[in-house]
Design an enzyme around this catalytic site. Structure first.
Site, PDB file in Angstrom:
ATOM      1  N   HIS A  33      32.086  36.737  31.471  1.00 53.81           N
ATOM      2  CA  HIS A  33      33.559  36.804  31.853  1.00 53.81           C
ATOM      3  C   HIS A  33      34.270  35.856  30.545  1.00 53.81           C
ATOM      4  O   HIS A  33      34.126  34.478  30.970  1.00 53.81           O
ATOM      5  CB  HIS A  33      33.669  36.267  32.974  1.00 53.81           C
ATOM      6  CG  HIS A  33      35.045  36.426  33.618  1.00 53.81           C
ATOM      7  ND1 HIS A  33      35.435  37.779  34.141  1.00 53.81           N
ATOM      8  CD2 HIS A  33      36.000  35.508  33.584  1.00 53.81           C
ATOM      9  CE1 HIS A  33      36.846  37.522  34.390  1.00 53.81           C
ATOM     10  NE2 HIS A  33      37.070  36.119  34.234  1.00 53.81           N
ATOM     11  N   SER A  79      41.332  38.496  32.702  1.00 49.29           N
ATOM     12  CA  SER A  79      41.173  38.057  34.322  1.00 49.29           C
ATOM     13  C   SER A  79      42.333  38.365  35.007  1.00 49.29           C
ATOM     14  O   SER A  79      42.973  39.393  35.160  1.00 49.29           O
ATOM     15  CB  SER A  79      40.424  36.704  34.211  1.00 49.29           C
ATOM     16  OG  SER A  79      39.669  36.793  35.375  1.00 49.29           O
TER      17      SER A  79
HETATM   18  C1  GCU Z   1      38.433  34.813  40.211  1.00 48.98           C
HETATM   19  C2  GCU Z   1      39.018  35.707  40.713  1.00 48.98           C
HETATM   20  C3  GCU Z   1      39.242  37.077  39.874  1.00 48.98           C
HETATM   21  C4  GCU Z   1      39.919  36.635  38.543  1.00 48.98           C
HETATM   22  C5  GCU Z   1      39.253  35.610  38.070  1.00 48.98           C
HETATM   23  C6  GCU Z   1      40.294  34.799  36.936  1.00 48.98           C
HETATM   24  O1  GCU Z   1      37.234  34.989  39.738  1.00 48.98           O
HETATM   25  O2  GCU Z   1      38.192  36.127  41.958  1.00 48.98           O
HETATM   26  O3  GCU Z   1      40.035  38.207  40.677  1.00 48.98           O
HETATM   27  O4  GCU Z   1      40.001  37.827  37.704  1.00 48.98           O
HETATM   28  O5  GCU Z   1      39.138  34.454  39.137  1.00 48.98           O
HETATM   29  O6  GCU Z   1      41.211  35.082  36.926  1.00 48.98           O
HETATM   30  O7  GCU Z   1      39.669  33.927  36.245  1.00 48.98           O
END
Ligand code: GCU
Length: 424
Positions: free
Chosen positions: A403, A262
């Site tokens: 995710h 992420s």
């Molecule tokens: C949020 C953000 C993302 C990121 C994510 C994370 O969803 O919008 O850009 O990748 O957090 O790091 O968990």
């Protein structure tokens, strides 16, 4: 009184509506992706064609890298060397005898300011040099495994302040075990080096803490417009850990695999683009500002990320809110900066916020640079089905699910690392 409340309510609704009109809706349907043209990967700003690795390295790569540095992630304003290393723990027989566990503090100092980075290291037991995965964690070293000897922020439990205790209870020892296939990693002959990313720069919109402050001139309290946001600071931290790993006798520092999930996947890609010492780079569900093509505007957009996380990128990047077509780069170029080293992009089928198709396309569109080096990019026209990994010099998979980081992902990363590191 009632009149005042009503007036307040009307004003609130007015501004709320105005704002809602301004923010463009999130695209969740492929049919709504605007038509776009990617900036040319192999043609320099002055119009020259890049035909060889040497053209790429001399002409095109530096201009792309400099653009990302100045307009997207932000330039690191100076250098700072490792000041000292303190070994806090050494256990040659951890994880039921399978692993060596070592915990160290890395110290950095500039003037009267300092930074401490507490690292957790597991290596396969024995005295052979091992390749390692290097990765930030989100919730503290102690969250990655139930091993009760893992220090919390470099401290034993009895040494924690009441505030630290509170924080620790929230994150929990072993609370993130499912994201770290530690036994699998060790069993496959790899080590794991990890640290809480907040130790390098706390993840909040506040530039008075973390590493940034070590570089301020008198009176300065925030980075300049083209200078580093938090992602760039975290990338800096990975390179400093690499400096240390080069001195570790049981680490095969030519085989360090950078991994990030992420926001930390975005970080891993930028760190890999900056520092050639990372042998393989893996981006897990990195999305906007990571592996996903910005011009698609699918899921999270540049304006969303800069609004919700104003501290992640350089201030210059905010100019591109709702204005992606003005960027002279797109994220396939970030991946191309890692060439010819192996790079892996992974998506998850239910992670539409991170735009899985945009991540696949960026990995594919980076291929021409890999092919200049005679390396295997992605040729397939269509996105592969779920759970059908492709492992060339660029790797890609679309995992079924949300995710996250799962055992399935680690299984692929280990196979990919074996393919590139064990065959020679
Ligand atoms: C949020 C953000 C993302 C990121 C994510 C994370 O969803 O919008 O850009 O990748 O957090 O790091 O968990």
């Amino acid at each position: 009184m009632l009149q005042r409340i009503l007036f307040g309510l009307i004003v609130f609704i007015f501004f709320y509506k105005l704002n809602a009109q301004r923010a463009t809706p999130t695209i969740i349907d492929e049919a709504d992706v605007p038509p776009y043209e990617l900036p040319q990967l192999l043609i320099t700003l002055s119009g020259e064609k890049t035909n060889t690795p040497s053209d790429w390295e001399r002409l095109r790569r530096p201009e792309i890298h400099s653009y990302f540095a100045n307009q997207v992630y932000g330039v690191v304003p100076g250098t700072i060397e490792l000041f000292g290393v303190e070994v806090l723990d050494y256990e040659p027989s951890a994880l039921s005898g399978q692993a060596i566990r070592k915990q160290v503090n890395l110290y950095f100092k500039k003037g009267n300011k300092s930074l401490t980075m507490p690292l957790l290291i597991y290596l396969p037991a024995g005295n052979k040099k091992s390749p390692v995965f290097l990765a930030y964690n989100f919730k503290g070293n102690h969250s990655i495994n139930p091993d009760s000897a893992i220090l919390i922020n470099g401290k034993k439990e009895i040494e924690l302040s009441p505030e630290e205790h509170k924080k620790f209870n929230k994150s929990g020892r072993g609370g993130r075990t499912s994201r770290w296939a530690l036994e699998r990693i060790i069993h496959a002959g790899y080590g794991l080096v990890t640290i809480d990313y907040n130790n390098v720069d706390p993840d909040k919109n506040d530039f008075s803490d973390g590493v940034h402050k070590l570089f301020y001139k008198d009176g300065q309290n925030a980075p300049g417009k083209n200078e580093w946001g938090s992602l760039s600071a975290w990338a800096w931290g990975l390179s400093r850990i690499m400096d240390f790993l080069e001195t570790e006798v049981l680490v095969d520092h030519k085989k360090v695999i950078l991994f990030g999930h992420s926001r930390l996947g975005k970080t891993a890609l930028w760190a890999g683009a900056n520092d050639h010492r990372f042998g393989i780079v893996i981006s897990n569900n990195s999305g906007c500002g990571g592996a996903a093509i910005s011009r698609r505007r699918f899921g999270e957009k540049v304006s969303d990320i800069n609004t919700n996380y104003p501290h992640w990128f350089a201030k210059n990047f905010h100019k591109f809110n709702e204005n992606e077509t003005e960027l002279a780069i797109d994220q396939h170029m970030l991946i191309a900066l890692i060439a010819p080293r192996p790079v892996y992009v992974a998506s998850a089928s239910q992670d539409s916020w991170a735009d899985p198709r945009g991540e696949f396309l960026a990995a594919k569109e980076a291929s021409p640079v890999y092919e200049l080096y005679g390396e295997k990019g992605i040729k397939m026209k269509k996105m592969p089905p779920v759970n059908t990994p492709f492992h060339g010099t660029i790797g890609y998979h679309l995992r079924e699910g949300k995710h996250d980081v799962t055992d399935y992902d680690w299984e692929q990363y280990i196979k990919f690392a074996d393919q590139h590191f064990k065959s020679n």
